[in-house]
Design a protein around this motif. Structure first.
Motif, PDB file in Angstrom:
ATOM      1  N   ARG A   1     -14.558   2.072  -2.308  1.00 13.84           N
ATOM      2  CA  ARG A   1     -13.462   1.173  -1.917  1.00 13.84           C
ATOM      3  C   ARG A   1     -12.807   1.628  -0.620  1.00 13.84           C
ATOM      4  NH1 ARG A   1     -12.066  -1.726  -6.649  1.00 13.84           N
ATOM      5  NH2 ARG A   1     -14.094  -2.259  -7.535  1.00 13.84           N
ATOM      6  N   ASN A   2     -12.615   2.936  -0.479  1.00 15.92           N
ATOM      7  CA  ASN A   2     -11.949   3.465   0.707  1.00 15.92           C
ATOM      8  C   ASN A   2     -12.747   3.182   1.971  1.00 15.92           C
ATOM      9  OD1 ASN A   2     -11.498   6.076   2.639  1.00 15.92           O
ATOM     10  ND2 ASN A   2      -9.616   5.542   1.579  1.00 15.92           N
TER      11      ASN A   2
ATOM     12  N   ASP B   1     -12.779  -0.614   2.667  1.00 16.36           N
ATOM     13  CA  ASP B   1     -11.511  -1.083   3.238  1.00 16.36           C
ATOM     14  C   ASP B   1     -11.419  -0.746   4.721  1.00 16.36           C
ATOM     15  OD1 ASP B   1     -10.760  -2.093   0.813  1.00 16.36           O
ATOM     16  OD2 ASP B   1      -9.306  -0.517   0.342  1.00 16.36           O
ATOM     17  N   TRP B   2     -11.786   0.481   5.072  1.00 19.18           N
ATOM     18  CA  TRP B   2     -11.658   0.897   6.470  1.00 19.18           C
ATOM     19  C   TRP B   2     -12.675   0.203   7.368  1.00 19.18           C
ATOM     20  CZ3 TRP B   2      -7.654   2.595   8.859  1.00 19.18           C
ATOM     21  CH2 TRP B   2      -6.665   3.252   8.122  1.00 19.18           C
TER      22      TRP B   2
ATOM     23  N   LEU C   1     -13.454  -2.964   7.002  1.00 19.96           N
ATOM     24  CA  LEU C   1     -12.774  -4.226   7.279  1.00 19.96           C
ATOM     25  C   LEU C   1     -11.605  -4.043   8.245  1.00 19.96           C
ATOM     26  CD1 LEU C   1     -12.784  -6.037   3.821  1.00 19.96           C
ATOM     27  CD2 LEU C   1     -13.884  -6.797   5.924  1.00 19.96           C
ATOM     28  N   TYR C   2     -10.849  -2.955   8.066  1.00 26.58           N
ATOM     29  CA  TYR C   2      -9.738  -2.691   8.981  1.00 26.58           C
ATOM     30  C   TYR C   2     -10.252  -2.619  10.425  1.00 26.58           C
ATOM     31  CZ  TYR C   2      -6.855  -1.349   4.927  1.00 26.58           C
ATOM     32  OH  TYR C   2      -6.167  -1.340   3.748  1.00 26.58           O
TER      33      TYR C   2
ATOM     34  N   HIS D   1     -19.954   3.604   3.718  1.00 32.75           N
ATOM     35  CA  HIS D   1     -19.880   2.691   2.575  1.00 32.75           C
ATOM     36  C   HIS D   1     -21.277   2.447   2.001  1.00 32.75           C
ATOM     37  CE1 HIS D   1     -17.997  -0.420   0.151  1.00 32.75           C
ATOM     38  NE2 HIS D   1     -18.859  -1.330   0.592  1.00 32.75           N
TER      39      HIS D   1
ATOM     40  N   TYR E   1     -15.946  -8.820   0.130  1.00 29.43           N
ATOM     41  CA  TYR E   1     -14.755  -8.279  -0.532  1.00 29.43           C
ATOM     42  C   TYR E   1     -14.196  -9.280  -1.541  1.00 29.43           C
ATOM     43  CZ  TYR E   1     -10.504  -5.414  -0.721  1.00 29.43           C
ATOM     44  OH  TYR E   1      -9.470  -4.607  -1.132  1.00 29.43           O
TER      45      TYR E   1
ATOM     46  N   LYS F   1     -13.920  -8.669  -5.638  1.00 28.89           N
ATOM     47  CA  LYS F   1     -12.642  -8.714  -6.335  1.00 28.89           C
ATOM     48  C   LYS F   1     -12.559  -9.854  -7.352  1.00 28.89           C
ATOM     49  CE  LYS F   1      -9.950  -5.462  -4.454  1.00 28.89           C
ATOM     50  NZ  LYS F   1      -9.162  -4.488  -5.235  1.00 28.89           N
TER      51      LYS F   1
ATOM     52  N   GLN G   1      -5.630  -8.889  -1.699  1.00 27.70           N
ATOM     53  CA  GLN G   1      -6.116  -8.245  -0.477  1.00 27.70           C
ATOM     54  C   GLN G   1      -7.188  -9.066   0.242  1.00 27.70           C
ATOM     55  OE1 GLN G   1      -6.800  -4.209  -2.264  1.00 27.70           O
ATOM     56  NE2 GLN G   1      -5.745  -3.516  -0.422  1.00 27.70           N
ATOM     57  N   PRO G   2      -8.173  -9.644  -0.494  1.00 27.62           N
ATOM     58  CA  PRO G   2      -9.149 -10.490   0.201  1.00 27.62           C
ATOM     59  C   PRO G   2      -8.508 -11.650   0.957  1.00 27.62           C
ATOM     60  CG  PRO G   2      -9.952  -9.959  -1.989  1.00 27.62           C
ATOM     61  CD  PRO G   2      -8.549  -9.439  -1.907  1.00 27.62           C
TER      62      PRO G   2
ATOM     63  N   PHE H   1      -7.076 -10.322   4.240  1.00 26.48           N
ATOM     64  CA  PHE H   1      -8.148 -10.128   5.217  1.00 26.48           C
ATOM     65  C   PHE H   1      -8.662 -11.468   5.737  1.00 26.48           C
ATOM     66  CE2 PHE H   1      -8.811  -5.759   3.440  1.00 26.48           C
ATOM     67  CZ  PHE H   1      -8.722  -5.072   4.643  1.00 26.48           C
TER      68      PHE H   1
END
Length: 208
Positions: A45-46, A49-50, A52-53, A91, A165, A169, A177-178, A181
């Motif tokens: 997940r971490n 997430d990054w 996508l960031y 990932h 994502y 989810k 969160q999706p 984004f």
């Protein structure tokens, strides 16, 4: 806002270090045993997430450059894109290593069986040529126009990342969160569409 070449270089160095902090934090969590009850899920997940960031950060460079009149920001975009690939690689490797222990055949079965993994895998594969052609030498080899056309894949990759994502989810019915984004990526892409459309209208108006 204008910066000298030296100031831009310093900014890029600081940005490089800041962009590496999530990875350093993750490594420290491994050694300090702070990954929680499910370490593999935490890492997956971490790093996801990054990824996508950094895709969002990369897409945000052009709008910020135009809106804030900071042309030098363009010199940071390539690095942000490479960091998106870096976290996407972590990932993917978490998926290949910890979920399938480098059993490629089993990995393929999982990729083909679960749509959200299929979409995520396609997004990662599309990132590879962008990372591979990120050097000045490759820009010269491909030519500016072909290089720019290839790197427009970032738009498709970002959309696939959000879809990946969202589907992931959906099993837990957690769409908060999706949706965030999706709104960010959608807004960044719509801005580009608006600028292109308004630019063409201006050309037509001036031509008349």
């Amino acid at each position: 806002m204008q910066l000298t070449n030296k100031q831009v270089s310093r900014f890029k160095m600081a940005l490089f270090v800041v962009a590496l902090l999530p990875f350093i934090r993750l490594v420290s969590f491994v050694f300090l045993d702070k990954l929680g009850a499910n370490p593999v899920e935490f890492i997956t997940r971490n790093t996801g997430d990054w990824t996508l960031y950094f895709l969002c950060f990369t897409l945000a460079v052009t709008p910020l450059r135009k809106l804030l009149h900071m042309p030098w920001l363009l010199r940071c975009r390539r690095m942000l894109g490479l960091y998106a690939f870096f976290y996407a690689f972590l990932h993917f490797m978490t998926f290949l290593w910890f979920d399938h222990f480098f059993d490629v055949q089993e990995m393929w079965k999982d990729v083909l069986k679960r749509p959200f993994i299929t979409v995520g895998f396609i997004a990662f594969v599309l990132l590879i040529p962008l990372a591979a052609t990120s050097t000045n030498g490759m820009i010269k080899r491909l030519g500016g126009k072909r290089w720019q056309l290839l790197h427009k894949l970032i738009y498709v990759i970002a959309l696939l990342g959000v879809l990946h994502y969202f589907w992931m989810k959906s099993g837990k019915h957690d769409f908060s969160q999706p949706v965030v984004f999706a709104v960010i990526v959608g807004s960044l892409l719509l801005l580009r569409v608006w600028w292109r459309w308004s630019g063409r209208n201006s050309v037509v108006a001036n031509g008349n």
